[in-house]
Structure formats: structure tokens, C-alpha cells
Design a protein around this motif. Structure first.
Motif, mmCIF file in Angstrom:
data_model
loop_
_atom_site.group_PDB
_atom_site.id
_atom_site.type_symbol
_atom_site.label_atom_id
_atom_site.label_comp_id
_atom_site.label_asym_id
_atom_site.label_seq_id
_atom_site.Cartn_x
_atom_site.Cartn_y
_atom_site.Cartn_z
ATOM 1 N N TRP A 1 2.701 19.003 -54.294
ATOM 2 C CA TRP A 1 3.504 19.652 -53.271
ATOM 3 C C TRP A 1 3.059 19.202 -51.876
ATOM 4 O O TRP A 1 1.863 19.103 -51.590
ATOM 5 N N HIS A 2 4.035 18.893 -51.043
ATOM 6 C CA HIS A 2 3.758 18.578 -49.648
ATOM 7 C C HIS A 2 4.883 19.191 -48.827
ATOM 8 O O HIS A 2 6.048 19.072 -49.211
ATOM 9 N N PRO A 3 4.556 19.852 -47.727
ATOM 10 C CA PRO A 3 5.602 20.577 -46.999
ATOM 11 C C PRO A 3 6.767 19.695 -46.558
ATOM 12 O O PRO A 3 7.880 20.193 -46.366
ATOM 13 N N ALA A 4 6.535 18.381 -46.392
ATOM 14 C CA ALA A 4 7.635 17.546 -45.899
ATOM 15 C C ALA A 4 8.402 16.866 -47.028
ATOM 16 O O ALA A 4 9.349 16.138 -46.771
ATOM 17 N N LEU A 5 7.983 17.069 -48.257
ATOM 18 C CA LEU A 5 8.633 16.373 -49.369
ATOM 19 C C LEU A 5 9.279 17.383 -50.307
ATOM 20 O O LEU A 5 8.974 18.576 -50.255
ATOM 21 N N ASN B 1 2.047 17.757 -36.162
ATOM 22 C CA ASN B 1 2.485 18.440 -34.955
ATOM 23 C C ASN B 1 3.989 18.677 -35.034
ATOM 24 O O ASN B 1 4.784 17.763 -34.832
ATOM 25 N N PRO B 2 4.385 19.895 -35.348
ATOM 26 C CA PRO B 2 5.813 20.172 -35.501
ATOM 27 C C PRO B 2 6.603 19.919 -34.210
ATOM 28 O O PRO B 2 7.795 19.644 -34.255
ATOM 29 N N GLN B 3 5.900 19.987 -33.060
ATOM 30 C CA GLN B 3 6.627 19.798 -31.793
ATOM 31 C C GLN B 3 6.867 18.326 -31.482
ATOM 32 O O GLN B 3 7.781 17.981 -30.741
ATOM 33 N N HIS C 1 4.728 15.280 -39.696
ATOM 34 C CA HIS C 1 3.505 15.005 -40.455
ATOM 35 C C HIS C 1 3.047 13.562 -40.392
ATOM 36 O O HIS C 1 1.937 13.257 -40.791
ATOM 37 N N PHE C 2 3.920 12.654 -39.965
ATOM 38 C CA PHE C 2 3.637 11.242 -40.228
ATOM 39 C C PHE C 2 3.508 10.444 -38.932
ATOM 40 O O PHE C 2 3.778 10.945 -37.850
ATOM 41 N N VAL D 1 17.748 13.059 -39.711
ATOM 42 C CA VAL D 1 16.649 12.230 -39.223
ATOM 43 C C VAL D 1 15.324 12.949 -39.435
ATOM 44 O O VAL D 1 15.157 14.107 -39.043
ATOM 45 N N LYS D 2 14.371 12.266 -40.049
ATOM 46 C CA LYS D 2 13.068 12.890 -40.283
ATOM 47 C C LYS D 2 11.962 12.233 -39.480
ATOM 48 O O LYS D 2 10.857 12.771 -39.385
ATOM 49 N N PHE D 3 12.231 11.032 -38.966
ATOM 50 C CA PHE D 3 11.206 10.362 -38.159
ATOM 51 C C PHE D 3 11.897 9.337 -37.273
ATOM 52 O O PHE D 3 12.840 8.692 -37.696
#
Ligand code: SF4
Ligand code: SF4
Ligand code: SF4
Ligand code: SF4
Ligand code: FES
Lengths: 186, 555
Positions: B36-40, B259-261, B265-266, B387-389
Motif C-alpha cells: 500500500w502507498h497513499p499515491a498508488l 509535500n502535498p502543497q 510524493h515524488f 495530472v499527478k506530476f
């Protein structure tokens, strides 16, 4: 915390009698001891002509052990340099040139002047690659000479492994085959 | 409002959509997890997070499910009961670990992950140290060329599939796959299709064990020797939060810091693998001057650059700039590079405007390469889904911050092209640069010639270049890893940098040089300077407070 007066035991210096103050009996006593030793077995060792017989767990100069193929046994895990309280082991790791392992020490230097010969490196090593030998009479003309590199440490192994004085130990307390004379490829 | 009961403690999770791992974390109960990973996406395949789950009925009765279930896949709802410390749950964890270790080589001494390996940590905390396995272990061959920067130690993989999901869901290019079945399944790529996408380095951080390794870092250091500094990537205007791992003044690794702001995560590979220039020996190590400054130990031919000391160079630079400003303020100018921190830009602007109110300040070259790249993107580069990154085209970290400083000191914001147009009239120019070498030569020969004609040219840069050859004074610049201060990203988020390494024994950080020039005492104190900036420039008012881990929004 101040010491309680009740805990203090006062001791008086013994008063010297006439004989004590003459010193003559003490001199005779001392001479007696000397003369006694003339007739006792000799314990003085004539170093360096005569080499001391050191116990097997004496902690002297390090060596880097070789495996049965004559390669350096160390896998560059840095456990020894992590354990070392004197911070005197410097390792540069690299991918190993041999297929049976992943990592090997490209450079392995011990500053023998900084080392305190505690033997923690030997205890930390997971593959019995570093050991302290009974070689104790290190001399060198410069500081650089006392930085023992991989080649030098391996040559210490070549000098000490076959003579049975510094057996190559393994985890079970058993001696490894490398400690038998003329097996380690020397 | 929802209340979950974790190990007899009620936890109010409000309206948040959490799984049981996250809900338990709220009260400090740790549920171990690998896949488990919060972004996946959730696959619940590793079974590390098994817990006992039940439900509290409205009448107060508690009905537990008869078997353990994965906490990562169980949503926290009102009345959910989760037990992590019972015999049953603890046994399930230990059994899972025993299963994971069946084919694991346990070569921790030579594994680069050792020290930050979740398999080590959880085995220590939740598992047992002996194995009942008597059959030979699977030893699939390593894949050292699975990516340009990435190597796969196949036998260490625990098949959590985080890496596979990352290339599918975040990068979009889907290079990594699970091949074969059961205990013979392994991670692989199609032949000739290595994992080289611009975000590929993240799979190394995602890998909970030492299976995926960063080739640039491999065998360089054991992780417990590293010290960390939290900083901000200077690669583009996204301003990703990073951790700089360093030892003995050498930067060894850059890792993303959540940093969510800022970015999530990446980080991208450009930022991750760009640090070697920080450690480069080709950088300027000490100031240089082309004049015989007082007390210079070597007899120097005027006009030839030679190494000099700070004690000589700083007063000479200050004196020469002051003289030039006396002759005509408008003939003195400074270029504020967008690689400077807000504090540094402020100090330099203050110094130059202090010489003469007519002195001009210009914004330095703003490097732009291509277009913003958005992820996930397919093989053709087309964005897919939300968009994630984003990797931004603007390859400097602080254009916004420097612009706002410039706007405060000068009504008109003058760009670098304006400087080139006005260069002929200038007597003195203080040129800051500090661009990473990855961006290449940033001045054309033509532009260099124009600037080289300025009589008093002071260049503050990282490494020798045609423009530094033409300078009268060269001042070594510092990189992001050597700076304290803050950067303002594209969305006006001000984030704090902490210095990790020292800029050489003879180096000084840019801010320190400006303090010298301003004849201010002491070492640079970024937080005290931020207070000053916040008082003087309304845009930066929020800098007065603590910037915290994630930074603060400005404006
Ligand atoms: S004997 Fe002790 S001090 Fe010397 S190298 Fe080994 S660990 Fe370090
Ligand atoms: S502990 Fe042993 S194997 Fe590890 S680096 Fe030291 S000598 Fe080599
Ligand atoms: S992945 Fe973890 S447990 Fe496996 S060898 Fe590496 S450090 Fe040890
Ligand atoms: S390589 Fe690492 S991240 Fe990928 S599946 Fe294996 S353990 Fe998980
Ligand atoms: S983390 Fe829940 S099953 Fe892997």
C-alpha cells in the motif's frame, strides 16, 4: 553529595622505629630478593631474538582473509568500519568482478596508528574476513606507511595463515580450512 | 462524522476517506504495510497489514469477522472496529513475514537498502529471525540494466508491485511488469524497453526492500553514515521538496520529501540525478581577481585572473562599485539570477540600491527548456487522466521570489534581454548566475562579447565560462545544497532550504558574500533575514512566521 563523617575511616601513618629509620635491614632485604632471583628460572625474554609466545586471542595487526580461491573474503559490507570506535577503517566498495558475489572492497585501508586494537571489527564481520593476528611489532618510518591498504593486509594473511599460530576462525568456533597449512594457496 | 475503534480507542475521523492503516496512524498505532502507498492504487497483495476487523452495531454489540483482513483495503467507516495487537493479528504478521522471507536471500550486509529496509524493520519488530525453509531458495538472475539509472536485484523482490503500479499510474509509460506466476513471479521489462521514463528514479524509493537500486548511489555509502538536510529541488519551478543525503561534505543522494502543497510524493529524475555538479572539483573554490589587490601574495600582472583571498576581494569590489556609482548611478547594474534565494536576492538588491538609487537591477536569465511535461503520459507523450506530476519547462527554482524582490526595489521589472540592450552604457555590472551545468552555456558568444566590454564586470558563478574569463572579479557561487533560505515556486509557495554541505573550505554561500558587501556582521541567518523581508515587502509578509515542513503560500 558530601561524604558523611561516619563513612570516613581515618588511617594513621605507621610510626617508624629505630631499625626502620636506619634503612639497613631494608637494604639487606632488597639484596636478598635480588640474590634469590639469580638462582630462579629466567623469565626475561630476549626480544627480538626470542619471540614471545602470545595467547591465541592476542589482538595485534589486522589481516584480511582470503577465501579458498585466494580472493579477498571481504564483501565490503562496512560492518567493521561501522563498529570501529576509532573510525580508522576506510572502505570504498565496488561491484565485484566475480559472479558469485555482488560487492567487494575496491579499497580497504586501516590506519594502524589510529587503531586501538579493540577487535570489534573482527567481531562485527559477518564473513570472518577481518581478523587480528599476533603480529604486534609494527614499525614504520612514516604515517603513510602505517596506513595498511588491501594488498598489505592480504599479505599479512599470507604470512600468518599457514603457520597455525593465527587460525582462521569461523562462526561456529571451528577453524576454517584456510587455517590449515598450505591450503590457503600460499 | 465517523468514529472508528482502533484497539479499544475510539478515533474520530470526521468525513475523511481513510483506510484502516491511515485511521490507526491518527492515534499513533502503526500497521505495517508493503504494497500500500497513499499515491498508488490498492492491491492488497502483500498481506503485511492483516488485522482483525469487526463492526459495532447500533445496539452496541460488536461483531468481529472470523478471519484477518488487510487493513489497507478496508475503509474506515463509522463503527468499524480494528484490532492490531491481538494474538491472531500478530501471528498473521509473523506468518506473512515468514512467507516473504522464504525465497529472500537475506544478504543484508551487501544490500544497499540495509538500514532503511522495511523487510529488515518489520522482521525485527513483527517477525522472527529464524527460518524453517530447508529447500534451496529461488535465485532468479539480477537485472542490472533494467533502467539507465536503475538496477534490479531480482531475488530480493517481495512482489509488492509498487514499482509496477507506479510506472502505470504515475509515469504512465508502464515499462515494468510482473512476469511468471507464484513463487517464480518476478519483475521485468520487455526486451529493449528499459524503465527510463523521466520519473523512473521514484521506483527505487517506492521499493520497500533492496530489489530496485539507484545505480548512481549503489555501493557508495551505507545509509547509516548519511546525514539528511531537508531542502528544495532547484531543477525547475515546481520546487519539489527533497531530502539531501550527504556525508563528509559530499552529496550522495537526493530523495523526494512528501509535500502535498508542492509536488506530492515524488520527484523527477532530472532533479534526482543532477547533484554531481555540487561535488564537482571544477567549481570555483575561491575568489579570483584581475587586479593586483592590496597584500596579494603573488606578484600579479594586471588584467590576468588569479586566485585571491576574500579579505582582498570583498573590500576591493565594494570600493570599485562605490566609485563607479559615484560617477553615475545609472551606469551600475546587477543581475539577480533566479537561482538565488529570496534572502540572497534581497541582500544583493539592497546593496546595489544602497550604492545609488539610480542603479539598475535586472532579472537574470530564466532558463526554459521545452514545454511543461505532465504525468501520467502515454508513450507518445500525451497526458492521460488527471495530472499527478508536472515537470516544468522553467528550469529555475526562484523566478517568482526574485521578481517580487525586484518589483519592490524598482518600479519596472527589467528582464535579461533589457540588460543586453543597455550593456553598452554600463560602467559596472554584478552578474550572478549559478545555473547547473546541465543547462549548458547560457550566454551566446555575441552576448558574452557585449557583456565583456563592461569595465567593471563581477561574475558570481559556479564554474569557469567565457564570461568569467572576461570578468575583473570572479566570486564563487553556492549551489542549492549549500544554501539556507527560501525559494518561491511557480504557485507562490515559499519553501525553506537548509544547507547540507559546505561550499569548499574557501567557499562562501552567496548570502554570506552579500552580507560582507553590505558590511553587516555575523553569519547569514535566513530566518532573521526573512523577518526583515517580511517587514519591508508586503508580498513576503507570510515569511515572518515559521515556514514549516511544507512551506507557506505567499501573496
Ligand atoms: S581493532 Fe578496533 S579500533 Fe582497530 S580497526 Fe578494529 S574496530 Fe577499529
Ligand atoms: S565487516 Fe568484514 S566483510 Fe564487512 S567490510 Fe569489514 S572486513 Fe569486509
Ligand atoms: S532487502 Fe532488506 S532484508 Fe533483504 S537483503 Fe536487503 S536489507 Fe536485507
Ligand atoms: S521490485 Fe521492489 S517495488 Fe517492485 S515489486 Fe519488487 S519489492 Fe516491490
Ligand atoms: S499493505 Fe495491505 S496487503 Fe499490502
Amino acid at each position: 553529595m558530601p561524604i558523611a563523617e561516619t563513612d570516613v575511616r581515618w588511617v594513621k601513618a605507621p610510626t617508624l622505629g629505630l631499625l626502620d629509620r636506619l634503612y639497613l635491614p631494608a637494604i639487606a632485604q632488597g639484596l636478598g630478593t635480588t640474590i634469590k632471583h639469580i638462582f630462579q628460572p629466567r623469565v626475561t625474554q630476549q626480544f627480538p631474538e626470542q619471540r614471545p609466545d602470545l595467547p591465541a586471542n592476542y589482538r595485534g595487526l589486522h589481516r584480511l582473509n582470503r577465501d579458498t580461491d585466494g580472493r579477498v573474503k571481504c564483501v565490503a559490507c562496512f560492518m567493521c568500519s561501522t563498529a570501529c570506535p576509532a573510525r580508522c577503517i576506510d572502505i570504498v566498495a565496488a561491484p565485484s568482478p566475480w559472479p558469485d558475489r555482488e560487492k567487494y572492497p575496491e579499497m580497504f585501508v586501516i590506519d594502524e596508528l589510529r587503531c586501538i586494537y579493540c577487535g570489534l571489527c573482527e567481531q562485527a564481520c559477518p564473513c570472518d574476513a577481518i581478523e587480528l593476528t599476533s603480529m604486534f611489532d609494527l614499525t614504520g618510518l612514516s604515517r603513510e606507511e602505517m596506513m595498511f591498504d588491501k594488498e598489505k593486509l592480504l599479505s599479512v594473511f599470507d604470512q600468518t595463515a599457514g603457520i597455525g599460530k593465527d587460525p582462521v576462525r569461523t562462526k561456529g568456533g571451528k577453524l576454517s580450512c584456510a587455517s590449515e597449512p598450505n591450503v590457503a594457496g600460499i | 462524522m465517523a468514529v472508528v475503534i482502533i484497539n479499544d480507542t475510539p478515533v474520530d475521523i470526521g468525513t475523511e476517506r481513510l483506510n484502516l492503516i491511515q485511521a490507526a496512524a491518527k492515534i499513533g498505532v502503526f500497521i505495517p504495510s508493503y504494497c500500500w502507498h497513499p499515491a498508488l492504487s490498492v492491491v492488497a497483495s502483500c498481506r503485511m497489514c492483516l488485522v482483525e476487523v469487526g463492526e459495532k452495531k447500533p445496539d452496541g454489540a460488536i461483531a468481529m469477522q472470523p478471519r484477518v483482513v488487510p487493513a489497507c483495503q478496508t475503509p474506515a467507516k463509522d463503527g468499524t472496529v480494528c484490532i492490531t495487537n491481538s494474538e491472531k493479528a500478530r501471528t498473521a504478521e509473523a506468518r506473512t513475514l515468514e512467507g516473504l522471507l522464504l525465497n529472500h536471500p537475506l544478504d543484508c550486509p551487501v544490500c544497499d537498502k540495509a538500514g532503511e529496509c522495511l523487510l529488515q524493520d518489520f522482521s525485527y519488530q513483527f517477525g522472527k529471525s529464524s527460518s524453517r525453509m530447508i529447500d534451496p531458495k529461488n535465485t532468479p538472475p539480477n537485472k542490472p540494466d533494467i533502467g539507465e539509472h536503475i538496477s534490479l536485484f531480482t531475488d530480493r523482490c517481495i512482489m509488492c508491485s509498487r514499482c509496477v503500479r507506479f510506472t502505470r499510474e504515475i509515469a504512465g509509460s508502464s515499462e515494468l511488469h510482473v512476469v511468471n506466476r507464484g513463487h517464480h513471479s518476478e519483475i521485468d521489462v520487455f526486451p529493449g524497453d528499459p524503465v527510463n521514463n523521466p520519473l523512473a528514479g521514484n521506483v527505487v524509493d517506492l521499493c520497500p526492500v533492496g530489489a530496485l537500486a539507484n545505480k548512481e548511489f549503489l555501493y557508495k555509502q551505507r545509509v547509516w553514515f548519511l546525514k539528511n538536510a531537508s531542502s528544495v529541488c532547484a531543477g525547475c519551478s515546481t520546487g519539489c521538496s527533497i531530502t539531501i543525503d550527504h556525508n563528509k561534505d559530499v552529496v550522495h543522494r537526493i530523495r523526494p520529501r512528501e509535500n502535498p502543497q508542492a509536488q506530492g510524493h515524488f520527484i523527477c529524475d532530472e532533479g534526482r540525478f543532477d547533484y554531481p555538479y555540487v561535488n564537482s572539483k571544477d567549481r570555483f573554490q575561491q575568489p579570483m581577481s584581475a587586479v593586483a589587490t592590496g597584500g596579494s601574495p603573488v606578484a600579479v600582472q594586471a588584467g590576468r585572473l588569479h586566485h585571491d583571498t576574500w579579505e582582498n576581494v570583498i573590500p576591493t569590489v565594494r570600493r570599485e562599485l562605490t566609485n563607479a556609482a559615484k560617477q553615475g548611478g545609472s551606469e551600475v547594474a546587477a543581475v539577480l539570477s533566479p537561482m538565488l534565494t529570496v534572502e540572497e536576492a534581497f541582500l544583493l538588491a539592497k546593496f546595489i540600491k544602497g550604492l545609488s538609487a539610480d542603479a539598475k537591477l535586472y532579472l537574470g536569465w530564466v532558463p526554459t527548456v521545452g514545454k511543461d511535461e505532465q504525468f501520467p503520459q502515454d508513450r507518445k507523450g500525451n497526458p492521460m487522466g488527471p495530472v499527478k506530476f508536472t515537470i516544468r519547462a522553467e528550469k529555475c527554482p526562484n523566478r517568482r521570489g526574485v521578481e517580487e524582490v525586484l518589483r519592490h526595489f524598482q518600479v519596472e521589472l527589467l528582464g535579461f534581454d533589457r540588460l543586453l540592450a543597455n550593456a553598452g552604457k554600463l560602467e559596472a555590472l554584478y552578474l550572478t548566475a549559478g545555473y547547473p551545468p546541465r543547462l549548458g552555456a547560457w550566454l551566446t558568444d555575441e552576448q558574452t562579447k557585449t557583456l565583456a566590454k563592461i569595465p567593471l564586470l563581477i561574475v558570481q558563478d559556479l564554474a569557469p565560462s567565457p564570461i568569467s574569463e572576461a570578468a575583473k572579479f570572479v566570486i564563487p557561487a553556492a549551489t542549492f545544497a549549500e544554501k539556507d533560505g527560501c525559494y518561491v515556486n511557480h504557485a507562490n509557495l515559499a519553501q525553506q532550504l537548509h544547507w547540507a554541505v559546505r561550499p569548499g573550505s574557501m567557499g562562501r554561500s552567496d548570502g554570506q558574500v552579500f552580507l560582507y558587501l553590505l558590511e553587516r556582521r555575523g553569519l547569514i541567518q535566513a530566518s532573521a533575514l526573512r523577518q526583515e523581508i517580511a517587514r519591508e515587502i508586503p508580498f513576503f509578509a507570510a515569511l515572518a512566521g515559521d515556514l514549516g515542513e511544507f512551506g507557506v503560500k505567499l501573496g
